[in-house]
Scaffold this motif. Structure first.
Motif, PDB file in Angstrom:
ATOM      1  N   MET A   1       0.846  -1.178   0.000  1.00 47.13           N
ATOM      2  CA  MET A   1       0.000   0.000   0.000  1.00 47.13           C
ATOM      3  C   MET A   1       0.890   1.238   0.000  1.00 47.13           C
ATOM      4  N   GLU A   2       0.601   2.156  -0.910  1.00 48.43           N
ATOM      5  CA  GLU A   2       1.381   3.387  -0.970  1.00 48.43           C
ATOM      6  C   GLU A   2       0.937   4.342   0.128  1.00 48.43           C
ATOM      7  N   THR A   3       1.916   4.864   0.835  1.00 50.26           N
ATOM      8  CA  THR A   3       1.632   5.825   1.900  1.00 50.26           C
ATOM      9  C   THR A   3       2.421   7.090   1.640  1.00 50.26           C
ATOM     10  N   ARG A   4       2.111   8.111   2.400  1.00 55.74           N
ATOM     11  CA  ARG A   4       2.817   9.383   2.312  1.00 55.74           C
ATOM     12  C   ARG A   4       3.374   9.728   3.679  1.00 55.74           C
ATOM     13  N   ILE A   5       4.506  10.393   3.665  1.00 50.28           N
ATOM     14  CA  ILE A   5       5.082  10.946   4.886  1.00 50.28           C
ATOM     15  C   ILE A   5       4.621  12.394   4.960  1.00 50.28           C
ATOM     16  N   ALA A   6       4.138  12.790   6.118  1.00 43.80           N
ATOM     17  CA  ALA A   6       3.639  14.157   6.260  1.00 43.80           C
ATOM     18  C   ALA A   6       3.877  14.657   7.681  1.00 43.80           C
ATOM     19  N   ILE A   7       3.829  15.961   7.803  1.00 47.16           N
ATOM     20  CA  ILE A   7       3.843  16.647   9.095  1.00 47.16           C
ATOM     21  C   ILE A   7       2.522  17.396   9.199  1.00 47.16           C
ATOM     22  N   ILE A   8       1.851  17.222  10.327  1.00 52.50           N
ATOM     23  CA  ILE A   8       0.635  17.996  10.590  1.00 52.50           C
ATOM     24  C   ILE A   8       0.955  18.945  11.731  1.00 52.50           C
ATOM     25  N   GLY A   9       0.812  20.234  11.473  1.00 50.57           N
ATOM     26  CA  GLY A   9       1.002  21.256  12.497  1.00 50.57           C
ATOM     27  C   GLY A   9      -0.354  21.626  13.076  1.00 50.57           C
ATOM     28  N   ILE A  10      -0.459  21.614  14.381  1.00 53.49           N
ATOM     29  CA  ILE A  10      -1.722  21.888  15.070  1.00 53.49           C
ATOM     30  C   ILE A  10      -1.502  23.006  16.083  1.00 53.49           C
ATOM     31  N   ILE A  11      -2.379  23.984  16.053  1.00 53.96           N
ATOM     32  CA  ILE A  11      -2.364  25.033  17.076  1.00 53.96           C
ATOM     33  C   ILE A  11      -3.714  25.002  17.780  1.00 53.96           C
ATOM     34  N   ILE A  12      -3.660  24.829  19.091  1.00 54.72           N
ATOM     35  CA  ILE A  12      -4.877  24.783  19.901  1.00 54.72           C
ATOM     36  C   ILE A  12      -4.982  26.092  20.661  1.00 54.72           C
ATOM     37  N   GLU A  13      -5.975  26.893  20.297  1.00 56.55           N
ATOM     38  CA  GLU A  13      -6.189  28.186  20.949  1.00 56.55           C
ATOM     39  C   GLU A  13      -7.254  28.117  22.036  1.00 56.55           C
ATOM     40  N   ASP A  14      -8.038  27.040  22.035  1.00 54.54           N
ATOM     41  CA  ASP A  14      -9.075  26.839  23.048  1.00 54.54           C
ATOM     42  C   ASP A  14      -8.717  25.590  23.838  1.00 54.54           C
ATOM     43  N   VAL A  15      -8.285  25.768  25.072  1.00 59.86           N
ATOM     44  CA  VAL A  15      -7.827  24.644  25.896  1.00 59.86           C
ATOM     45  C   VAL A  15      -8.907  23.575  26.048  1.00 59.86           C
ATOM     46  N   ASP A  16     -10.162  23.942  25.931  1.00 58.56           N
ATOM     47  CA  ASP A  16     -11.249  22.968  26.039  1.00 58.56           C
ATOM     48  C   ASP A  16     -11.256  21.973  24.880  1.00 58.56           C
ATOM     49  N   ALA A  17     -10.568  22.292  23.779  1.00 63.94           N
ATOM     50  CA  ALA A  17     -10.515  21.399  22.618  1.00 63.94           C
ATOM     51  C   ALA A  17      -9.412  20.352  22.743  1.00 63.94           C
ATOM     52  N   THR A  18      -8.571  20.461  23.763  1.00 66.39           N
ATOM     53  CA  THR A  18      -7.424  19.560  23.911  1.00 66.39           C
ATOM     54  C   THR A  18      -7.844  18.098  23.984  1.00 66.39           C
ATOM     55  N   GLY A  19      -8.873  17.795  24.718  1.00 68.16           N
ATOM     56  CA  GLY A  19      -9.348  16.414  24.841  1.00 68.16           C
ATOM     57  C   GLY A  19      -9.792  15.853  23.501  1.00 68.16           C
ATOM     58  N   ASN A  20     -10.505  16.664  22.716  1.00 67.99           N
ATOM     59  CA  ASN A  20     -10.956  16.220  21.392  1.00 67.99           C
ATOM     60  C   ASN A  20      -9.782  15.990  20.459  1.00 67.99           C
ATOM     61  N   VAL A  21      -8.771  16.851  20.526  1.00 69.85           N
ATOM     62  CA  VAL A  21      -7.571  16.668  19.707  1.00 69.85           C
ATOM     63  C   VAL A  21      -6.891  15.359  20.085  1.00 69.85           C
ATOM     64  N   ASN A  22      -6.725  15.116  21.369  1.00 68.59           N
ATOM     65  CA  ASN A  22      -6.080  13.881  21.819  1.00 68.59           C
ATOM     66  C   ASN A  22      -6.876  12.644  21.413  1.00 68.59           C
ATOM     67  N   ASP A  23      -8.207  12.723  21.418  1.00 70.16           N
ATOM     68  CA  ASP A  23      -9.039  11.600  20.974  1.00 70.16           C
ATOM     69  C   ASP A  23      -8.784  11.282  19.506  1.00 70.16           C
ATOM     70  N   ILE A  24      -8.708  12.312  18.680  1.00 70.56           N
ATOM     71  CA  ILE A  24      -8.447  12.109  17.249  1.00 70.56           C
ATOM     72  C   ILE A  24      -7.054  11.520  17.049  1.00 70.56           C
ATOM     73  N   LEU A  25      -6.068  12.055  17.743  1.00 72.98           N
ATOM     74  CA  LEU A  25      -4.708  11.533  17.615  1.00 72.98           C
ATOM     75  C   LEU A  25      -4.649  10.070  18.056  1.00 72.98           C
ATOM     76  N   HIS A  26      -5.378   9.725  19.078  1.00 72.59           N
ATOM     77  CA  HIS A  26      -5.431   8.334  19.534  1.00 72.59           C
ATOM     78  C   HIS A  26      -6.039   7.430  18.454  1.00 72.59           C
ATOM     79  N   ASP A  27      -7.101   7.907  17.808  1.00 74.44           N
ATOM     80  CA  ASP A  27      -7.764   7.128  16.762  1.00 74.44           C
ATOM     81  C   ASP A  27      -6.827   6.815  15.591  1.00 74.44           C
ATOM     82  N   TYR A  28      -5.871   7.695  15.318  1.00 73.78           N
ATOM     83  CA  TYR A  28      -4.940   7.523  14.204  1.00 73.78           C
ATOM     84  C   TYR A  28      -3.542   7.125  14.683  1.00 73.78           C
ATOM     85  N   GLY A  29      -3.440   6.686  15.921  1.00 72.83           N
ATOM     86  CA  GLY A  29      -2.154   6.372  16.525  1.00 72.83           C
ATOM     87  C   GLY A  29      -1.323   5.353  15.767  1.00 72.83           C
TER      88      GLY A  29
END
Length: 86
Positions: A1-29
């Motif tokens: 399967m062909e894959t790509r190498i990438a960098i995703i830059g994320i800026i969290i300006e609302d601390v309340d969104a941190t949990g949701n960001v971590n959930d997404i990162l966990h899903d794609y871990g």
């Protein structure tokens, strides 16, 4: 399967969104090669850099989910060459 190498830059300006960001990162871990987080307390935000090796559609899905979160910005930069994931 062909894959790509990438960098995703994320800026969290609302601390309340941190949990949701971590959930997404966990899903794609399984695709994440590494993660670096920098809390910028003086500006009350967090900066996260994700290195990922995944099919392009998976990277786009992840970045899209992150970017749709309120108080979160996400941008992706791809390597110019595809990789072959074993």
């Amino acid at each position: 399967m062909e894959t790509r190498i990438a960098i995703i830059g994320i800026i969290i300006e609302d601390v309340d969104a941190t949990g949701n960001v971590n959930d997404i990162l966990h899903d794609y871990g399984m695709y994440i090669l590494g993660r670096m987080g920098v809390p910028y307390r003086e500006k009350d935000l967090n900066i996260i850099s994700i290195a990922i090796d995944a099919p392009a559609d998976v990277i786009n899905q992840m970045a899209g989910k992150l970017g749709k979160l309120s108080g979160v910005s996400a941008k992706t930069m791809y390597s110019k060459r595809p990789s072959e994931k074993h």
